[in-house]
Design an enzyme around this catalytic site. Sequence first.
Site, mmCIF file in Angstrom:
data_model
loop_
_atom_site.group_PDB
_atom_site.id
_atom_site.type_symbol
_atom_site.label_atom_id
_atom_site.label_comp_id
_atom_site.label_asym_id
_atom_site.label_seq_id
_atom_site.Cartn_x
_atom_site.Cartn_y
_atom_site.Cartn_z
ATOM 1 N N LYS A 126 43.738 55.066 57.206
ATOM 2 C CA LYS A 126 42.388 54.737 56.742
ATOM 3 C C LYS A 126 41.440 54.821 57.913
ATOM 4 C CE LYS A 126 40.499 53.351 52.783
ATOM 5 N NZ LYS A 126 41.028 53.554 51.424
ATOM 6 N N ASP A 166 36.026 57.149 50.472
ATOM 7 C CA ASP A 166 36.144 55.727 50.141
ATOM 8 C C ASP A 166 34.701 55.226 49.967
ATOM 9 O OD1 ASP A 166 38.188 53.456 49.905
ATOM 10 O OD2 ASP A 166 36.776 52.592 51.303
HETATM 11 P P1 NAD Z 1 31.288 53.178 45.903
HETATM 12 O O1 NAD Z 1 30.527 53.114 47.149
HETATM 13 O O2 NAD Z 1 31.144 54.366 45.027
HETATM 14 O O3 NAD Z 1 30.957 51.881 45.001
HETATM 15 C C1 NAD Z 1 30.994 50.565 45.471
HETATM 16 C C2 NAD Z 1 30.089 49.757 44.562
HETATM 17 O O4 NAD Z 1 30.238 48.362 44.847
HETATM 18 C C3 NAD Z 1 28.611 50.090 44.716
HETATM 19 O O5 NAD Z 1 28.019 50.247 43.432
HETATM 20 C C4 NAD Z 1 28.039 48.832 45.409
HETATM 21 O O6 NAD Z 1 26.682 48.596 45.059
HETATM 22 C C5 NAD Z 1 28.958 47.780 44.837
HETATM 23 N N1 NAD Z 1 28.973 46.533 45.605
HETATM 24 C C6 NAD Z 1 28.994 46.358 46.950
HETATM 25 N N2 NAD Z 1 28.967 45.046 47.232
HETATM 26 C C7 NAD Z 1 28.930 44.390 46.061
HETATM 27 C C8 NAD Z 1 28.888 43.017 45.692
HETATM 28 N N3 NAD Z 1 28.865 42.045 46.614
HETATM 29 N N4 NAD Z 1 28.873 42.710 44.369
HETATM 30 C C9 NAD Z 1 28.881 43.677 43.435
HETATM 31 N N5 NAD Z 1 28.919 44.977 43.722
HETATM 32 C C10 NAD Z 1 28.941 45.329 45.024
HETATM 33 O O7 NAD Z 1 32.810 52.936 46.308
HETATM 34 P P2 NAD Z 1 34.127 53.275 45.483
HETATM 35 O O8 NAD Z 1 34.664 54.558 45.994
HETATM 36 O O9 NAD Z 1 33.893 53.100 44.022
HETATM 37 O O10 NAD Z 1 35.083 52.125 46.026
HETATM 38 C C11 NAD Z 1 35.079 50.817 45.464
HETATM 39 C C12 NAD Z 1 36.414 50.175 45.749
HETATM 40 O O11 NAD Z 1 37.444 50.999 45.206
HETATM 41 C C13 NAD Z 1 36.751 50.006 47.243
HETATM 42 O O12 NAD Z 1 37.517 48.844 47.412
HETATM 43 C C14 NAD Z 1 37.604 51.224 47.528
HETATM 44 O O13 NAD Z 1 38.448 51.035 48.643
HETATM 45 C C15 NAD Z 1 38.378 51.297 46.235
HETATM 46 N N6 NAD Z 1 38.985 52.607 45.984
HETATM 47 C C16 NAD Z 1 38.224 53.739 45.885
HETATM 48 C C17 NAD Z 1 38.867 54.951 45.669
HETATM 49 C C18 NAD Z 1 38.106 56.221 45.481
HETATM 50 O O14 NAD Z 1 38.739 57.242 45.207
HETATM 51 N N7 NAD Z 1 36.791 56.231 45.582
HETATM 52 C C19 NAD Z 1 40.264 55.012 45.575
HETATM 53 C C20 NAD Z 1 41.000 53.843 45.659
HETATM 54 C C21 NAD Z 1 40.345 52.633 45.870
#
Ligand code: NAD
Length: 437
Positions: A126, A166
């Site tokens: 990561k 991510d």
């Molecule tokens: P992203 O940036 O697209 O979305 C994150 C969202 O969370 C945003 O809408 C942001 O406004 C919101 N957010 C941030 N702080 C917040 C809070 N305090 N309360 C409510 N909402 C809040 O990111 P993503 O890619 O969707 O990732 C989100 C999670 O999923 C992370 O933990 C990431 O590690 C995990 N994840 C993502 C992927 C991927 O393929 N994108 C894969 C596995 C895990």
Amino acid sequence: MNPGVPDFDTVNQPALTITSMTRDINPFESLQEQIDDAAAHVDAGDDVIERLKNPERVLEMNLTFERDDGTLETVRAYRSQFNGDRGPYKGGIRYHPAVSRDEVKALSGWMVYKCAVVDIPYGGGKGGIVIDPTEYSETELERVTRAFATELRPLIGEDRDIPAPDVNTGQREMNWIKDTYETLENTTAPGVITGKALDSGGSEGRVEATGRSTALAARETFDWIGDSIEGKTVAVQGYGNAGSVAAYLLEDLGADVVAVSDSSCGIYDSEGLDATAVKEHKARTGSVAGYGDVDVLTNEELLTLDVDLLVPAALENAVDGDLAAEVRADVIAEAANGPLTPRADEVLADRDVWVVPDIFANSGGVTVSYFEWVQNRQRFHWTEERVNEELERLITDAFGGIVDAYETHDLPNLRTAAYVVAIERVADAYEQGGNWP
Ligand code: NAD
């Protein structure tokens, strides 16, 4: 209004500030505690388990890039390569002001066990840059991304370490990293990174994959407990890539998404929101705030709503032990990595709330990244139908393995079961290779 829901302000009033998540709980300590909980049920020595609790190496970088006004700025960045016993290191790149060495170490460890639980041939890594991307122009983000890719170049490679998107990164950043790497190496190597745009060697279905596995994992869990996802009410915290896709796919499976949030605020409609329309509204305006005739929620109100399914899809430590006592969902499907603290896990297990663990629920992202990498290596392009079918097969197979471990070892929760399956696979690979040099 649902009797379990407090009387919220209506949406056209200013959005409430969301209270920040419990960031004082160290995610790396959470990871190590999760491994310890499972280790007691795994046939591996303490010395091997100790190895599996720590990263093999962490690179800390200082990236200097040019701002649009010609001044220079230096930001901190990291890449952690946690374990490579089952294959190349694999894991995303995050741009966020709260990125830290321990966060990156934790996230890279979760990747190891995620890849093992769905049985794809990767280790875990990561990376991240300590930066708030909303404060920079696109050209500045391109320069800092290319600076990062240049520093990462000796570490990464199609068979060595394969980054992916991510939080706050996506196809655009992946395309820049691929281009920087290929230019510096004077080669064609689309498999050096996944999550690319289709024309840069990306895969069908990658953007939806994390949300898709979360929705499938929730469906499998409701089936397993003798119920059905159909007609279930859902709250989603974090309406980004993972959360918004999980929301509309859960709707496709017959669930009712009644509340969602992002970093601006939460919104609620007891009659059910239209997940796709909310996603379009956020794409247009930058947040879920101001969407339609709905109620506005705080972060805590959303997490403790009286719903059947809660999907935390934002960041780590969204629910701690105290908040877990207030959660009213029957099932929590973790789209985010590490959204529950170990104490929250204990409280929820005592309260018979089913937690579908992150290393399984959100594994669709890395699984379709794996499909993308396979296609890149084969110079062949799969249809979206094939991608989704293969993903569903791996997710349902993995769930079978987790449930089997849960029942065979009489484990306290599905998280420990997922770790038992995963740690056994990593420990076996390590022991088969032997300890050398
Ligand atoms: P992203 O940036 O697209 O979305 C994150 C969202 O969370 C945003 O809408 C942001 O406004 C919101 N957010 C941030 N702080 C917040 C809070 N305090 N309360 C409510 N909402 C809040 O990111 P993503 O890619 O969707 O990732 C989100 C999670 O999923 C992370 O933990 C990431 O590690 C995990 N994840 C993502 C992927 C991927 O393929 N994108 C894969 C596995 C895990």
